[in-house]
Design a protein around this motif. Structure first.
Motif, PDB file in Angstrom:
ATOM      1  N   ALA A  25      54.298 -48.260 -11.989  1.00  0.00           N
ATOM      2  CA  ALA A  25      54.379 -46.890 -11.476  1.00  0.00           C
ATOM      3  C   ALA A  25      53.210 -46.556 -10.563  1.00  0.00           C
ATOM      4  CB  ALA A  25      54.422 -45.906 -12.635  1.00  0.00           C
ATOM      5  N   LYS A  26      53.508 -45.827  -9.505  1.00  0.00           N
ATOM      6  CA  LYS A  26      52.479 -45.208  -8.675  1.00  0.00           C
ATOM      7  C   LYS A  26      52.491 -43.724  -9.007  1.00  0.00           C
ATOM      8  CE  LYS A  26      51.025 -44.319  -3.915  1.00  0.00           C
ATOM      9  NZ  LYS A  26      51.367 -44.457  -2.479  1.00  0.00           N
ATOM     10  N   LEU A  27      51.349 -43.182  -9.365  1.00  0.00           N
ATOM     11  CA  LEU A  27      51.304 -41.823  -9.880  1.00  0.00           C
ATOM     12  C   LEU A  27      51.057 -40.791  -8.785  1.00  0.00           C
ATOM     13  CD1 LEU A  27      49.370 -42.340 -13.224  1.00  0.00           C
ATOM     14  CD2 LEU A  27      51.791 -42.625 -12.711  1.00  0.00           C
ATOM     15  N   ASP A  28      51.605 -39.607  -9.011  1.00  0.00           N
ATOM     16  CA  ASP A  28      51.432 -38.467  -8.106  1.00  0.00           C
ATOM     17  C   ASP A  28      50.428 -37.518  -8.762  1.00  0.00           C
ATOM     18  OD1 ASP A  28      51.589 -36.154  -6.617  1.00  0.00           O
ATOM     19  OD2 ASP A  28      53.766 -36.160  -6.440  1.00  0.00           O
ATOM     20  N   PHE A  29      49.165 -37.649  -8.414  1.00  0.00           N
ATOM     21  CA  PHE A  29      48.126 -36.860  -9.056  1.00  0.00           C
ATOM     22  C   PHE A  29      48.151 -35.401  -8.617  1.00  0.00           C
ATOM     23  CE2 PHE A  29      46.491 -41.159  -9.721  1.00  0.00           C
ATOM     24  CZ  PHE A  29      46.110 -41.090 -11.055  1.00  0.00           C
ATOM     25  N   GLY A  79      38.503 -26.436 -14.841  1.00  0.00           N
ATOM     26  CA  GLY A  79      38.249 -27.866 -14.988  1.00  0.00           C
ATOM     27  C   GLY A  79      38.781 -28.735 -13.880  1.00  0.00           C
ATOM     28  N   LEU A  80      39.445 -28.164 -12.881  1.00  0.00           N
ATOM     29  CA  LEU A  80      39.980 -28.950 -11.762  1.00  0.00           C
ATOM     30  C   LEU A  80      38.962 -29.002 -10.626  1.00  0.00           C
ATOM     31  CD1 LEU A  80      43.676 -27.658 -11.531  1.00  0.00           C
ATOM     32  CD2 LEU A  80      42.782 -29.587 -12.855  1.00  0.00           C
ATOM     33  N   THR A  81      38.978 -30.073  -9.877  1.00  0.00           N
ATOM     34  CA  THR A  81      38.136 -30.179  -8.694  1.00  0.00           C
ATOM     35  C   THR A  81      38.674 -29.262  -7.603  1.00  0.00           C
ATOM     36  OG1 THR A  81      39.437 -31.959  -7.709  1.00  0.00           O
ATOM     37  CG2 THR A  81      37.664 -32.599  -9.242  1.00  0.00           C
ATOM     38  N   ALA A 100      37.322 -37.714 -27.048  1.00  0.00           N
ATOM     39  CA  ALA A 100      38.010 -37.165 -25.878  1.00  0.00           C
ATOM     40  C   ALA A 100      37.106 -37.175 -24.651  1.00  0.00           C
ATOM     41  CB  ALA A 100      38.492 -35.749 -26.177  1.00  0.00           C
ATOM     42  N   LEU A 101      35.853 -36.794 -24.838  1.00  0.00           N
ATOM     43  CA  LEU A 101      34.917 -36.769 -23.713  1.00  0.00           C
ATOM     44  C   LEU A 101      34.626 -38.167 -23.192  1.00  0.00           C
ATOM     45  CD1 LEU A 101      32.403 -34.055 -24.964  1.00  0.00           C
ATOM     46  CD2 LEU A 101      34.246 -33.788 -23.299  1.00  0.00           C
ATOM     47  N   GLU A 102      34.502 -39.115 -24.101  1.00  0.00           N
ATOM     48  CA  GLU A 102      34.279 -40.499 -23.687  1.00  0.00           C
ATOM     49  C   GLU A 102      35.484 -41.028 -22.921  1.00  0.00           C
ATOM     50  OE1 GLU A 102      33.220 -44.911 -25.603  1.00  0.00           O
ATOM     51  OE2 GLU A 102      33.376 -43.151 -26.899  1.00  0.00           O
ATOM     52  N   LEU A 103      36.675 -40.660 -23.374  1.00  0.00           N
ATOM     53  CA  LEU A 103      37.896 -41.067 -22.688  1.00  0.00           C
ATOM     54  C   LEU A 103      37.938 -40.517 -21.264  1.00  0.00           C
ATOM     55  CD1 LEU A 103      40.905 -42.255 -23.023  1.00  0.00           C
ATOM     56  CD2 LEU A 103      41.532 -39.902 -23.571  1.00  0.00           C
ATOM     57  N   LEU A 104      37.537 -39.269 -21.119  1.00  0.00           N
ATOM     58  CA  LEU A 104      37.657 -38.599 -19.824  1.00  0.00           C
ATOM     59  C   LEU A 104      36.539 -38.965 -18.854  1.00  0.00           C
ATOM     60  CD1 LEU A 104      38.715 -35.061 -21.095  1.00  0.00           C
ATOM     61  CD2 LEU A 104      40.132 -36.639 -19.764  1.00  0.00           C
ATOM     62  N   VAL A 120      39.318 -38.297 -13.471  1.00  0.00           N
ATOM     63  CA  VAL A 120      38.077 -38.046 -12.729  1.00  0.00           C
ATOM     64  C   VAL A 120      38.048 -38.889 -11.470  1.00  0.00           C
ATOM     65  CG1 VAL A 120      35.568 -38.352 -12.788  1.00  0.00           C
ATOM     66  CG2 VAL A 120      36.753 -37.313 -14.740  1.00  0.00           C
ATOM     67  N   GLU A 121      38.401 -40.151 -11.597  1.00  0.00           N
ATOM     68  CA  GLU A 121      38.400 -41.061 -10.447  1.00  0.00           C
ATOM     69  C   GLU A 121      39.359 -40.598  -9.359  1.00  0.00           C
ATOM     70  OE1 GLU A 121      39.473 -45.774  -9.519  1.00  0.00           O
ATOM     71  OE2 GLU A 121      39.346 -45.045 -11.586  1.00  0.00           O
ATOM     72  N   ALA A 122      40.509 -40.037  -9.774  1.00  0.00           N
ATOM     73  CA  ALA A 122      41.506 -39.583  -8.798  1.00  0.00           C
ATOM     74  C   ALA A 122      41.196 -38.210  -8.229  1.00  0.00           C
ATOM     75  CB  ALA A 122      42.894 -39.568  -9.461  1.00  0.00           C
ATOM     76  N   GLY A 123      40.107 -37.605  -8.670  1.00  0.00           N
ATOM     77  CA  GLY A 123      39.714 -36.311  -8.131  1.00  0.00           C
ATOM     78  C   GLY A 123      40.501 -35.146  -8.682  1.00  0.00           C
ATOM     79  N   VAL A 124      41.066 -35.282  -9.889  1.00  0.00           N
ATOM     80  CA  VAL A 124      41.813 -34.190 -10.512  1.00  0.00           C
ATOM     81  C   VAL A 124      40.899 -33.367 -11.414  1.00  0.00           C
ATOM     82  CG1 VAL A 124      43.717 -33.586 -12.057  1.00  0.00           C
ATOM     83  CG2 VAL A 124      43.990 -35.454 -10.397  1.00  0.00           C
ATOM     84  N   VAL A 125      40.211 -34.024 -12.330  1.00  0.00           N
ATOM     85  CA  VAL A 125      39.347 -33.343 -13.291  1.00  0.00           C
ATOM     86  C   VAL A 125      37.904 -33.365 -12.784  1.00  0.00           C
ATOM     87  CG1 VAL A 125      38.405 -33.421 -15.634  1.00  0.00           C
ATOM     88  CG2 VAL A 125      40.854 -33.798 -15.256  1.00  0.00           C
ATOM     89  N   ASP A 126      37.258 -32.219 -12.869  1.00  0.00           N
ATOM     90  CA  ASP A 126      35.872 -32.077 -12.432  1.00  0.00           C
ATOM     91  C   ASP A 126      34.940 -32.667 -13.499  1.00  0.00           C
ATOM     92  OD1 ASP A 126      33.409 -31.306 -11.540  1.00  0.00           O
ATOM     93  OD2 ASP A 126      33.871 -29.158 -11.412  1.00  0.00           O
TER      94      ASP A 126
END
Length: 589
Positions: free
Chosen positions: A140-144, A401-403, A522-526, A532-538
């Motif tokens: 799958a290619k994801l739509d962030f 929490g979003l960029t 949860a924080l370690e996961l995120l 974060v890498e995809a620029g969704v979560v700040d």
């Protein structure tokens, strides 16, 4: 039998022969020169011009299930491009019909009970009830951007899923597949059932709603031998129970408990069971069954499922082991269908319809009683609604929490649900109500359909939906009670404790317990994760949550939602078939 379908369509006029099988050991098949269809239920052929997958019922009472079409019904379905199916029947289905010009129509019924996802290929189009039938995890290619939109507002979601190249055919839509391309149009619209002026009384609407609910819920119960109904002690699920009992003596009730919080609704569920007679199970949520680093229902088209569903799935497994479950019934969608509205819009609807008469001021008092606001506050908010009466439905966004990039993508005016495009004559309350209807359709998914019992939300049935759309919004707040018409319709069947209930339960207490116990994980996961890498979560939001003491500011829900989405993303990208929370395969019907 299981409630799923999968089809390959070739507008070139030659039945597709994909390398990938579309079926399983237990399935029913249909094929002709343009399509090959597999289903876990018997298919209803439309001669050589197509077929229908799913459950179908007659309109007339009693609503019997349809197992085959006669020649006249086939002719009407083909000639009208499926419009006769929407007018003469109802259910939870997807129909595939060959048109006179050689193109193919795919129609999804208005309830949305059977999901329909679409993926276009070079030579064919594939449609299915399960996302994993169209794209295997790992490919799958994801739509962030769609994921960001989901975080911002469910109302902002349209046809796009979070898997690039896969769209959802929304309820009531018609997909036309031709050799020259494809297009989507609205085959059924809620706006065709809205009335500007209604002469029926509140009591008449309550009586009509009672009949429609009893007929529709009763029809659904005839399709399954063993039904487990989730009840919260609220109005909606209780109405489903009351409507189901006469035709389902073996109905079982299940309420989930978080002791000492608003999530403990045992006294309401026990009162319901004592009144109606079915058995009730009331297990407590088990924190030990939840792991925020494990994907939760990852087959969803967008990562909507919170980790709490792992605990729900564990309970469902136990119930299924005790007695195999054929279907999970739910009152989901009831708030939306029965118009649980808490704004001044009903006041303005009544003023615009009947003028400044005594009835309008009674509605203002009803709204004051319902919301706890003063009469003056209701009028003030009503004036604001009146001034903006021609504006489209306003989507409320939560960008926490979003960029900045993700926030911009979330509010971008692109993919929107077509029902939000209201006609010029639409009243403010009607716009809000239709938006609620669209939002309610996001709650029909549960477990993968090939291997598990389906979730049935019978209050979403087309006859109930069409009837409720014609009820004025001010009737929904009659007497200062939300969902007033539905309450009145079943007041004689339900205990007063439920009919008169003004509070609403919530699993928030258990969500808080998950957050407090598993925040470090949860924080370690995120941190440094894909969102974060995809620029969704700040990442700064993640850092603040780790560094600051938590306050009751909604951060717990947001972090758990981000964590669930992170595991969803990793599941789809890696293809790892990790331990996913689902109940076991249920026994055949």
């Amino acid at each position: 039998m299981s409630y799923w379908f999968h089809a390959e369509i070739s507008p070139a006029g030659e039945s597709p022969r994909s390398k990938n099988p579309i079926g399983s050991v237990e399935q029913f098949e249909y094929s002709n020169r343009f399509a090959r269809v597999g289903s876990g239920l018997p298919l209803l052929p439309l001669g050589q011009r197509g077929c229908l997958a799913g459950y179908l019922f007659r309109r007339e009472a009693p609503c019997g299930r349809v197992f085959e079409f006669d020649a006249d019904a086939i002719d009407a379905a083909v000639r009208t491009r499926g419009a006769s199916l929407l007018a003469d029947y109802w259910g939870g289905y997807v129909a595939i019909i060959e048109c006179g010009d050689g193109s193919i129509d795919v129609i999804r019924d208005p309830s949305g009970m059977l999901p329909c996802y679409v993926r276009h290929g070079e030579n064919s189009t594939r449609v299915a009830s399960d996302m994993t039938e169209l794209v295997p995890p790992g490919a799958a290619k994801l739509d962030f951007d769609t994921i960001a939109r989901m975080f911002a507002s469910i109302d902002a979601l349209g046809r796009r899923t979070a898997i690039a190249g896969v769209e959802e055919l929304l309820p009531g839509e018609r997909l036309n597949v031709a050799a020259s391309g494809s297009s989507v149009t609205v085959a059924w619209s809620p706006w065709n059932y809205m009335q500007r002026r209604c002469r029926a009384s509140f009591a008449e609407h309550a009586g009509a709603l009672r009949g429609a609910v009893k007929q529709s819920v009763g029809a659904w119960t005839t399709c399954f031998d063993s039904i487990l109904l989730g009840v919260s002690g609220g109005v909606d699920s209780s109405i489903v129970a009351a409507a189901a009992i006469p035709r389902t003596p073996g109905l079982r009730l299940l309420t989930l408990v978080e002791p000492g919080t608003e999530g403990d609704e045992r006294r309401y569920a026990e009162a319901l069971a004592a009144t109606l007679g079915p058995t009730l199970s009331a297990p407590c949520f088990d924190l030990g069954t939840v792991d925020v680093t494990r994907p939760t229902l990852p087959h969803f088209p967008v990562p909507l499922a919170l980790p709490i569903f792992q605990a729900v799935s564990n309970i469902h497994r136990a119930e299924d082991r005790s007695k195999p479950v054929d279907a999970y019934f739910t009152g989901n969608g009831g708030d939306n269908i029965f118009c649980n509205i808490h704004s001044a819009a009903p006041l303005i609807d009544r003023l615009l319809t009947h003028g400044a008469r005594a009835g309008a001021w009674r509605t203002a008092r009803d709204l004051a009683d319902l919301t706890g606001s003063s009469f003056a506050e209701v009028v003030r908010h009503g004036w604001h609604r009146f001034r903006n009466r021609h504006a489209p439905h306003r989507i409320r966004f939560d960008l926490t929490g979003l960029t900045p990039r993700a926030a911009a993508a979330a509010i971008e005016e692109g993919d929107r649900h077509p029902w939000l495009d209201a006609p010029p004559s639409a009243l403010p309350g009607q716009k809000a109500y239709v938006a609620m209807q669209a939002r309610g359709q996001k709650s029909v998914e549960l477990y993968p359909r090939r291997t598990n019992a389906p979730q049935i939300a019978p209050l979403m049935s087309q006859p109930i939906l069409e009837l409720c759309l014609g009820i004025p919004t001010w009737h929904a707040v009659h007497g200062g009670r939300d969902r007033a018409v539905a309450r009145a319709a079943f007041a004689a069947d339900l205990p007063p404790l439920i009919v008169d209930r003004r509070t609403k339960g919530s699993p928030q207490g258990f969500l808080r317990r998950i957050f407090e116990a598993q925040l470090p994980a949860a924080l370690e996961l995120l941190a440094g994760g894909r969102l974060v890498e995809a620029g969704v979560v700040d990442p700064a939001f993640i850092g603040r949550t780790a560094a600051e003491a938590w306050r009751s500011d909604g951060r717990d829900h947001r972090i758990l939602a981000f964590a669930a989405a992170e595991t969803w993303v990793r599941w789809w990208e890696s293809g790892a078939r990790s331990d996913v929370a689902e109940p076991g395969t249920s026994a055949p019907i």
